[in-house]
Design a protein around this motif. Structure first.
Motif, mmCIF file in Angstrom:
data_model
loop_
_atom_site.group_PDB
_atom_site.id
_atom_site.type_symbol
_atom_site.label_atom_id
_atom_site.label_comp_id
_atom_site.label_asym_id
_atom_site.label_seq_id
_atom_site.Cartn_x
_atom_site.Cartn_y
_atom_site.Cartn_z
ATOM 1 N N ILE A 359 -14.566 5.897 -4.375
ATOM 2 C CA ILE A 359 -14.035 6.426 -3.137
ATOM 3 C C ILE A 359 -14.462 7.928 -3.067
ATOM 4 C CG2 ILE A 359 -11.836 7.050 -1.887
ATOM 5 C CD1 ILE A 359 -11.799 4.217 -2.318
ATOM 6 N N ASN A 360 -14.984 8.212 -1.877
ATOM 7 C CA ASN A 360 -15.400 9.619 -1.532
ATOM 8 C C ASN A 360 -14.404 10.253 -0.332
ATOM 9 O OD1 ASN A 360 -17.759 10.373 -3.148
ATOM 10 N ND2 ASN A 360 -18.502 8.416 -1.880
ATOM 11 N N ALA A 361 -13.688 11.227 -0.774
ATOM 12 C CA ALA A 361 -12.818 11.891 0.496
ATOM 13 C C ALA A 361 -12.686 13.351 0.158
ATOM 14 C CB ALA A 361 -11.447 11.076 0.263
ATOM 15 N N GLY A 362 -12.446 14.051 1.233
ATOM 16 C CA GLY A 362 -11.937 15.402 1.098
ATOM 17 C C GLY A 362 -11.756 15.765 2.482
ATOM 18 N N ASN A 363 -11.457 17.210 2.593
ATOM 19 C CA ASN A 363 -10.908 17.744 3.692
ATOM 20 C C ASN A 363 -12.033 18.116 4.758
ATOM 21 O OD1 ASN A 363 -11.705 20.289 2.372
ATOM 22 N ND2 ASN A 363 -10.062 21.257 2.909
ATOM 23 N N ILE A 364 -13.274 18.050 4.159
ATOM 24 C CA ILE A 364 -14.379 18.285 5.303
ATOM 25 C C ILE A 364 -15.263 17.268 5.283
ATOM 26 C CG2 ILE A 364 -14.327 20.905 4.687
ATOM 27 C CD1 ILE A 364 -16.804 20.758 2.766
ATOM 28 N N ILE A 365 -15.053 16.225 4.776
ATOM 29 C CA ILE A 365 -15.723 14.842 4.934
ATOM 30 C C ILE A 365 -14.850 13.722 5.454
ATOM 31 C CG2 ILE A 365 -17.468 15.659 3.043
ATOM 32 C CD1 ILE A 365 -16.199 13.396 1.277
ATOM 33 N N ALA A 369 -15.033 4.286 1.432
ATOM 34 C CA ALA A 369 -14.804 3.368 0.337
ATOM 35 C C ALA A 369 -15.947 2.395 -0.048
ATOM 36 C CB ALA A 369 -13.541 2.678 0.598
ATOM 37 N N ASN A 370 -16.250 2.243 -1.276
ATOM 38 C CA ASN A 370 -17.162 0.968 -1.666
ATOM 39 C C ASN A 370 -16.771 0.318 -2.712
ATOM 40 O OD1 ASN A 370 -19.606 -0.353 -2.800
ATOM 41 N ND2 ASN A 370 -20.944 1.486 -2.620
ATOM 42 N N ASP A 376 -15.150 -16.445 -7.059
ATOM 43 C CA ASP A 376 -16.048 -17.612 -7.340
ATOM 44 C C ASP A 376 -17.336 -17.187 -8.176
ATOM 45 O OD1 ASP A 376 -14.045 -19.281 -5.828
ATOM 46 O OD2 ASP A 376 -15.226 -19.287 -3.986
ATOM 47 N N LYS A 377 -16.730 -16.200 -9.020
ATOM 48 C CA LYS A 377 -18.042 -15.831 -9.876
ATOM 49 C C LYS A 377 -19.194 -15.092 -9.266
ATOM 50 C CE LYS A 377 -17.098 -18.898 -13.699
ATOM 51 N NZ LYS A 377 -17.683 -20.134 -14.433
ATOM 52 N N LYS A 378 -19.052 -14.646 -7.851
ATOM 53 C CA LYS A 378 -19.910 -14.081 -7.045
ATOM 54 C C LYS A 378 -19.262 -12.429 -6.882
ATOM 55 C CE LYS A 378 -21.961 -17.911 -4.870
ATOM 56 N NZ LYS A 378 -22.133 -18.634 -3.426
ATOM 57 N N THR A 379 -19.999 -11.615 -6.798
ATOM 58 C CA THR A 379 -19.785 -10.041 -6.677
ATOM 59 C C THR A 379 -19.938 -9.881 -5.210
ATOM 60 O OG1 THR A 379 -20.394 -9.396 -8.711
ATOM 61 C CG2 THR A 379 -20.290 -7.719 -7.032
ATOM 62 N N LEU A 380 -18.880 -9.424 -4.505
ATOM 63 C CA LEU A 380 -19.113 -9.052 -3.016
ATOM 64 C C LEU A 380 -18.914 -7.738 -2.804
ATOM 65 C CD1 LEU A 380 -17.029 -12.041 -1.704
ATOM 66 C CD2 LEU A 380 -19.272 -11.956 -2.005
ATOM 67 N N THR A 381 -19.556 -6.928 -1.997
ATOM 68 C CA THR A 381 -19.425 -5.603 -1.627
ATOM 69 C C THR A 381 -19.161 -5.329 -0.091
ATOM 70 O OG1 THR A 381 -21.036 -5.108 -3.292
ATOM 71 C CG2 THR A 381 -20.640 -3.407 -1.777
ATOM 72 N N GLY A 382 -18.017 -4.243 -0.380
ATOM 73 C CA GLY A 382 -17.580 -3.861 0.941
ATOM 74 C C GLY A 382 -17.690 -2.394 1.059
ATOM 75 N N VAL A 383 -18.203 -2.146 2.274
ATOM 76 C CA VAL A 383 -18.409 -0.262 2.371
ATOM 77 C C VAL A 383 -17.708 -0.047 3.712
ATOM 78 C CG1 VAL A 383 -19.755 1.609 2.309
ATOM 79 C CG2 VAL A 383 -20.566 -0.485 1.017
ATOM 80 N N TYR A 384 -16.868 1.055 3.857
ATOM 81 C CA TYR A 384 -16.393 1.263 4.941
ATOM 82 C C TYR A 384 -15.794 2.721 4.835
ATOM 83 C CZ TYR A 384 -14.959 -1.413 9.330
ATOM 84 O OH TYR A 384 -14.959 -1.808 10.536
ATOM 85 N N VAL A 385 -15.602 3.048 6.158
ATOM 86 C CA VAL A 385 -15.250 4.305 6.798
ATOM 87 C C VAL A 385 -13.701 4.358 7.157
ATOM 88 C CG1 VAL A 385 -15.442 6.546 8.238
ATOM 89 C CG2 VAL A 385 -17.461 5.326 7.048
ATOM 90 N N GLY A 386 -12.916 5.277 6.828
ATOM 91 C CA GLY A 386 -11.588 5.141 7.387
ATOM 92 C C GLY A 386 -10.873 6.632 7.574
ATOM 93 N N ASP A 387 -9.679 6.434 7.799
ATOM 94 C CA ASP A 387 -8.898 7.856 8.209
ATOM 95 C C ASP A 387 -8.435 8.326 6.967
ATOM 96 O OD1 ASP A 387 -9.130 7.466 10.965
ATOM 97 O OD2 ASP A 387 -7.179 6.410 11.211
ATOM 98 N N GLY A 388 -8.529 7.652 5.604
ATOM 99 C CA GLY A 388 -8.281 8.569 4.530
ATOM 100 C C GLY A 388 -8.739 7.463 3.688
ATOM 101 N N PRO A 389 -8.658 7.828 2.167
ATOM 102 C CA PRO A 389 -9.193 7.054 1.160
ATOM 103 C C PRO A 389 -8.636 5.657 1.158
ATOM 104 C CG PRO A 389 -7.890 8.774 0.231
ATOM 105 C CD PRO A 389 -7.814 9.352 1.713
#
Length: 467
Positions: A359-365, A369-370, A376-389
């Protein structure tokens, strides 16, 4: 002083899409306000709409709840089934009575419409104590047919006659004559509640409502918001000033009116351009308190009251944990009960497992979240921008899953003390069927606890769907 019934139809005319919880909260606020009848929308999706109606019925304390029954025997049975536990339920037979309405909405000729009215009202009367006959577009109906329709409904057992002015083009004098004619030509209508439903097309709804009351009408349909119909604030203000002179009053709690309208405005004024997991989270002011000596049935009723439908097995697990918790406590409240449900009910294999998160968060960025999640033994990745962490983390999970679930509630609380305190998160998700699932997560990192709680609830939904 004659009491004028106030029927609120906000939930039937509101154009802003509301979540399951927001609709329930809206109904609870209207009940608190003191409206006599709360109208609910017609059942379109039998699975989700019936669950919503049953949930609203279970939390309404004083107001009556009205549901349209549709035009078939099957739809009547469905509506009646939803209303069986209502403290004060009303089945509403709402049919078009203008020539155009009958032709294009119901495809019935006048004679067949009269038969349908008799059939539906009679059937509803066997299934519910109170039945409403609602004449849609009544102000544009042929007078003789309208009288026949009302007389048919009354003979079949209707308790309430609602007259709808969908066009909203009448002035006070014209509407006064309209109501007067109804009373003069319909047998027994003076012994029924007559409720007017007036469109505000030319800003005359308040004046028309006042004219209707002067000529015998016993009720008025309103909305909280400016939805093209009579606003409850407008008619309440009018009756506050003129009520004594007219000899009428209402059960509306005027001291509460402003507060309720503000709360409901906050619910519908959300930004709908961006769909966030937080959409629909509304804090309820209802608090449940259970005593340590309460029995299984009392605890099960409390679980149902806060929105859960548990199996007998899961209810037994919740009660067992409740008894354990009460060994050191006299009372437990809503939050503690929800924590028990999340941790004890419906524990299932993990379809989704958390591998890692950054998680990357701060008051100037902007928060990002990554997440790496295993399925099912597979790794799935989600990357998203939000209003907070946490918002970013939940959106990343949705990206992985490929589906948005309604977040019914989200809570974080400390369960230990000190700098290394453990934080517990509670997430309540509502599936597409409308059923509520809760998950809990525990960690010294509240973001990690929140992610675990979300996945815990998500796994329960996945398990049910796969089953």
């Amino acid at each position: 002083m004659k009491k004028i019934l106030i029927t609120d139809k906000t939930l039937t005319v509101l154009k802003t899409p509301l979540s399951f919880r927001e609709k329930t909260e809206t109904a609870k606020q209207l009940d608190k306000l003191g409206v006599d009848i709360i109208e609910l929308p017609a059942i379109k999706n039998e699975k989700t709409d019936t669950l919503l109606i049953k949930n609203i019925v279970s939390v309404i304390e004083k107001s009556a709840v009205s549901v349209p029954v549709g035009l078939t025997k099957e739809s009547v049975q469905c509506a009646a089934s939803c209303m069986k536990d209502a403290k004060k339920g009303i089945l509403s037979v709402a049919v078009p009575v203008s020539p155009a309405g009958m032709e294009y909405i119901s495809s019935l000729k006048p004679a067949k419409m009269l038969e349908r009215i008799e059939e539906l009202v009679t059937m509803c009367k066997t299934l519910c104590e109170k039945v409403e006959f609602s004449a849609l577009d009544a102000s544009r109906a042929e007078k003789e047919f309208l009288y026949k329709a009302i007389n048919t409904a009354i003979k079949a057992g209707a308790d309430i006659i609602s007259l709808s002015d969908d066009a909203g083009c009448a002035d006070a004098e014209e509407f006064s004559a309209f109501i007067k004619d109804i009373y003069e030509n319909c047998d027994g209508i003076d012994k029924k509640d007559v409720i007017v439903d007036i469109s505000d097309e030319i800003n005359m709804s308040t004046a028309c409502a006042a004219a209707a009351v002067k000529n015998g009408a016993t009720g008025i349909k309103t909305t909280v918001f400016d939805s093209g119909y009579l606003k409850i604030e407008n008619i309440s203000a009018f009756l506050f000033v003129k009520g004594e002179k007219l000899g009428v009053t209402t059960g509306i709690k005027t001291a509460t009116l402003k507060n309720v309208c503000e709360k409901l405005s906050a619910i519908v004024s959300k930004d709908t351009e961006k769909e966030s997991p937080y959409d629909g989270v509304v804090r309820s002011d209802e608090e449940i308190e259970l005593h340590k000596n309460d029995d299984y049935s009392t605890v099960a009723a409390a679980v149902q009251k806060i929105g859960y439908e548990l199996s007998h097995e899961d209810s037994a697990k919740v009660y067992e944990e409740f008894v354990k918790l009460c060994e050191n406590k006299e009372y437990i409240g809503t939050k503690e009960l929800e924590a028990i449900i999340a941790s004890a009910a419906m524990q299932v294999p993990s379809t989704y497992k958390l591998k890692s998160y950054v998680i990357n968060a701060g008051n100037i960025i902007t928060a990002t979240a990554n997440l790496c999640i295993e399925k099912d033994k597979k790794t799935l990745t989600g990357v998203y921008v939000g209003d907070g962490p946490i918002d970013a983390a939940f959106l990343a999970i949705e990206q992985v899953v490929g589906h948005h679930f309604e977040l019914d509630d989200f809570q974080i609380q400390s369960v230990t003390e000190g700098r290394e305190a453990m934080g517990q998160a509670l997430v309540k998700l509502r599936s597409d069927s409308g059923k509520l699932y809760s998950g809990s997560g525990l960690s010294t990192d509240v973001i990690g606890a929140s992610i675990k709680a979300y996945l815990n609830a998500l796994n329960k939904i996945a398990f049910e769907e796969n089953r």
